[in-house]
Write a protein that holds these residues in place. Sequence first.
Motif, short mmCIF file in Angstrom:
data_model
loop_
_atom_site.label_atom_id
_atom_site.label_comp_id
_atom_site.label_asym_id
_atom_site.label_seq_id
_atom_site.Cartn_x
_atom_site.Cartn_y
_atom_site.Cartn_z
N TRP A 173 23.87 -45.28 -22.66
CA TRP A 173 24.06 -46.69 -22.32
C TRP A 173 23.36 -47.03 -21.02
CZ3 TRP A 173 25.85 -50.07 -25.62
CH2 TRP A 173 26.81 -49.71 -26.57
N GLU A 174 22.80 -48.22 -20.98
CA GLU A 174 22.31 -48.81 -19.74
C GLU A 174 23.09 -50.11 -19.54
OE1 GLU A 174 18.02 -48.99 -17.91
OE2 GLU A 174 18.25 -50.59 -19.40
N GLU A 226 23.97 -49.11 -14.29
CA GLU A 226 24.71 -47.87 -14.47
C GLU A 226 24.25 -47.22 -15.77
OE1 GLU A 226 29.31 -46.23 -14.95
OE2 GLU A 226 28.95 -48.36 -14.62
N ILE A 227 23.94 -45.93 -15.71
CA ILE A 227 23.56 -45.17 -16.89
C ILE A 227 24.75 -44.30 -17.30
CG2 ILE A 227 22.00 -43.40 -17.80
CD1 ILE A 227 20.59 -46.06 -17.15
N VAL A 228 25.09 -44.35 -18.58
CA VAL A 228 26.20 -43.55 -19.11
C VAL A 228 25.68 -42.74 -20.29
CG1 VAL A 228 28.48 -43.60 -20.18
CG2 VAL A 228 27.90 -45.29 -18.41
N LYS A 229 25.85 -41.43 -20.21
CA LYS A 229 25.46 -40.53 -21.30
C LYS A 229 26.69 -39.71 -21.67
CE LYS A 229 20.95 -39.71 -19.21
NZ LYS A 229 20.05 -38.69 -18.70
N GLY A 230 26.81 -39.36 -22.93
CA GLY A 230 27.94 -38.53 -23.30
C GLY A 230 27.91 -38.12 -24.75
N SER A 273 35.51 -50.09 -26.90
CA SER A 273 35.47 -49.53 -25.56
C SER A 273 35.29 -50.68 -24.58
CB SER A 273 34.33 -48.52 -25.43
OG SER A 273 34.46 -47.79 -24.22
N CYS A 295 33.90 -51.94 -20.24
CA CYS A 295 33.24 -51.66 -18.97
C CYS A 295 33.69 -52.67 -17.92
CB CYS A 295 31.72 -51.68 -19.12
SG CYS A 295 31.03 -53.31 -19.44
#
Length: 128
Positions: free
Chosen positions: A52-53, A62-66, A86, A88
Motif C-alpha cells: 500500500w501507498e 506511508e508505505i505498508v507491506k505485509g 480495514s 487507516c
Amino acid sequence: MVQQVTRGIKISVKTNFEGTLLRSPDSRFAFSYHITIENQSNDSVQLTSRFWEIKDALNHTEIVKGEGVIGQKPVLKPGESHTYQSGCLLNSPFGSMSGYYNMVSFTSTQKFKVKIPTFKLSAPFAVN
C-alpha cells in the motif's frame, strides 16, 4: 466505488469516513475501506502479500507491506470472492490509497501482481 480488473482478478473498493480523533496538539482522521477481490479468471489463485501507498493532503506518504490481508492468505477458485475491511488514519481530512496484491496461480504456479485502483479518502465536512 472504484473497480479494476487485472488478469481476471477484479478489485472493488468502497470507503467511509469514520470520524476525527482529537488529541492535543494533532487531529487524526479515520477512514475505513471495504475491499472485494473477485476471481473472474479460469485459474485458482492465492493472495500472498500486499503493498500500500497511503498519501495525505500534507504530502506525507506511508508505505505498508505485509503478508496476506487481515491475517489471511485467501485462496479463490474461479467465480469466488473474498471481502474484508480495514482502515487507516490520516493527518489531513483528504488523502488517497493505491497499491497491489501479490498473487500466485495454482494452475501455472506463476506469481503476478494485481493492481489496487487508487481510491480517494475524504471527510464529508471537508468536501469542496
